[in-house]
Design a protein around this motif. Structure first.
Motif, PDB file in Angstrom:
ATOM      1  N   ALA A 211      -5.674  -0.333  -5.868  1.00  0.00           N
ATOM      2  CA  ALA A 211      -4.605   0.280  -6.650  1.00  0.00           C
ATOM      3  C   ALA A 211      -5.100   0.682  -8.036  1.00  0.00           C
ATOM      4  CB  ALA A 211      -3.431  -0.689  -6.771  1.00  0.00           C
TER       5      ALA A 211
ATOM      6  N   PRO B  67      -3.684   8.030   3.292  1.00  0.00           N
ATOM      7  CA  PRO B  67      -4.608   8.836   2.486  1.00  0.00           C
ATOM      8  C   PRO B  67      -4.842  10.197   3.120  1.00  0.00           C
ATOM      9  CG  PRO B  67      -5.810   7.221   3.760  1.00  0.00           C
ATOM     10  CD  PRO B  67      -4.355   6.919   3.955  1.00  0.00           C
TER      11      PRO B  67
ATOM     12  N   TYR C 126      -7.012   4.349  -5.039  1.00  0.00           N
ATOM     13  CA  TYR C 126      -7.333   4.610  -3.627  1.00  0.00           C
ATOM     14  C   TYR C 126      -6.111   4.325  -2.761  1.00  0.00           C
ATOM     15  CZ  TYR C 126      -9.415   4.313   1.006  1.00  0.00           C
ATOM     16  OH  TYR C 126      -9.693   4.496   2.337  1.00  0.00           O
ATOM     17  N   GLU C 127      -5.604   5.345  -2.086  1.00  0.00           N
ATOM     18  CA  GLU C 127      -4.463   5.198  -1.194  1.00  0.00           C
ATOM     19  C   GLU C 127      -4.956   4.791   0.185  1.00  0.00           C
ATOM     20  OE1 GLU C 127      -2.352   8.868  -1.316  1.00  0.00           O
ATOM     21  OE2 GLU C 127      -1.610   8.536  -3.338  1.00  0.00           O
ATOM     22  N   HIS C 128      -4.286   3.817   0.785  1.00  0.00           N
ATOM     23  CA  HIS C 128      -4.821   3.245   2.018  1.00  0.00           C
ATOM     24  C   HIS C 128      -3.717   2.628   2.857  1.00  0.00           C
ATOM     25  CE1 HIS C 128      -4.432   0.026  -0.884  1.00  0.00           C
ATOM     26  NE2 HIS C 128      -4.333  -0.810   0.137  1.00  0.00           N
TER      27      HIS C 128
ATOM     28  N   ASN D 296      -9.337  11.824  -1.188  1.00  0.00           N
ATOM     29  CA  ASN D 296      -9.034  10.490  -1.675  1.00  0.00           C
ATOM     30  C   ASN D 296     -10.318   9.745  -2.010  1.00  0.00           C
ATOM     31  OD1 ASN D 296      -7.268   8.329  -2.282  1.00  0.00           O
ATOM     32  ND2 ASN D 296      -7.574   7.445  -0.252  1.00  0.00           N
TER      33      ASN D 296
ATOM     34  N   ALA E  93       0.831  -1.199   0.000  1.00  0.00           N
ATOM     35  CA  ALA E  93       0.000   0.000   0.000  1.00  0.00           C
ATOM     36  C   ALA E  93       0.861   1.243   0.000  1.00  0.00           C
ATOM     37  CB  ALA E  93      -0.904   0.004   1.229  1.00  0.00           C
ATOM     38  N   PRO E  94       0.387   2.319  -0.623  1.00  0.00           N
ATOM     39  CA  PRO E  94       1.141   3.569  -0.624  1.00  0.00           C
ATOM     40  C   PRO E  94       0.978   4.317   0.685  1.00  0.00           C
ATOM     41  CG  PRO E  94      -0.850   3.792  -1.919  1.00  0.00           C
ATOM     42  CD  PRO E  94      -0.775   2.352  -1.475  1.00  0.00           C
ATOM     43  N   THR E  95       1.279   5.607   0.681  1.00  0.00           N
ATOM     44  CA  THR E  95       1.275   6.400   1.897  1.00  0.00           C
ATOM     45  C   THR E  95      -0.134   6.643   2.414  1.00  0.00           C
ATOM     46  OG1 THR E  95       1.267   8.376   0.533  1.00  0.00           O
ATOM     47  CG2 THR E  95       3.409   7.543   1.224  1.00  0.00           C
TER      48      THR E  95
END
Length: 214
Positions: A147, A54, A151-153, A59, A50-52
């Motif tokens: 992804a 949200p 959606y960043e989570h 978002n 997962a990215p950074t």
């Protein structure tokens, strides 16, 4: 990677099927898939890093009262996003007894349009390809679908139900399952989105996906 899958039968109707999947991110990724069913079985989900964190409100988080969805994404349920969110939040703020485990009241969730897109993608996949699983026909799971929609989570979870178009019935089915009940009550979830897609030619006719994120 730690993964646990368990499957058991319940007393749902012959054409109703439950499944849930949760994949939180910590120093070690954890995947949990639980299927509750009477006539068939659901599967687990795939994963990706997962990215950074949200940014809340930037978002995909929106006021559910302004949300409209296509009938093809709601099983023709009137005011689908409003009704689904209202039922979920009523369950959360009341606190629940999930299979003998008392769950304290949890903060209400916010509707998220990106999560909804991911849920609609999966419900359409299941309905059109006539299968029931957390793993899509492309081999991806809820992390992959998040992804795909951007959606960043930090945390993600998914519960599925096949065979009904009545949200109160769906919620009752979720609450009768300790695993699904506990997913609805998880305090770390902050946002939710869902979709329901029908296909009369498929085995279960109606496929509801509810995805959670934070």
């Amino acid at each position: 990677m730690w993964e646990l899958k368990c499957m058991k039968t319940n007393t749902c109707s012959p054409h109703t099927q439950l499944s849930c999947f949760h994949q939180p991110l910590h120093s070690i990724y954890a995947a949990l898939a639980v299927a509750m069913l009477s006539s068939a079985c659901g599967g687990g989900g795939g994963g990706a890093a997962a990215p950074t964190n949200p940014v809340f409100g930037q978002n995909g988080s929106v006021d559910v009262n302004v949300v409209t969805m296509e009938a093809g994404q709601t099983c023709n349920i009137a005011r689908f996003p409003q009704e689904l969110l209202a039922h979920i939040n009523a369950v959360r703020v009341a606190g629940q007894n999930c299979g003998g485990t008392l769950m304290a009241p949890a903060a209400p969730l916010t509707w998220n349009t990106l999560i909804t897109q991911a849920a609609a993608m999966h419900s359409l996949d299941m309905a059109s390809k006539n299968f029931y699983s957390h793993t899509g026909t492309d081999g991806g799971g809820v992390f992959d679908r998040f992804a795909a929609v951007g959606y960043e989570h930090n945390d993600a979870g998914e519960i599925l139900l096949a065979g009904t178009t009545k949200i109160p019935d769906a919620m009752n089915s979720f609450l009768r399952s300790p695993s699904h009940c506990s997913y609805l009550m998880r305090p770390d979830y902050k946002e939710v989105g869902g979709a329901c897609v029908s296909n009369a030619a498929s085995r279960f006719k109606h496929y509801l996906t509810v995805d959670f994120g934070s």
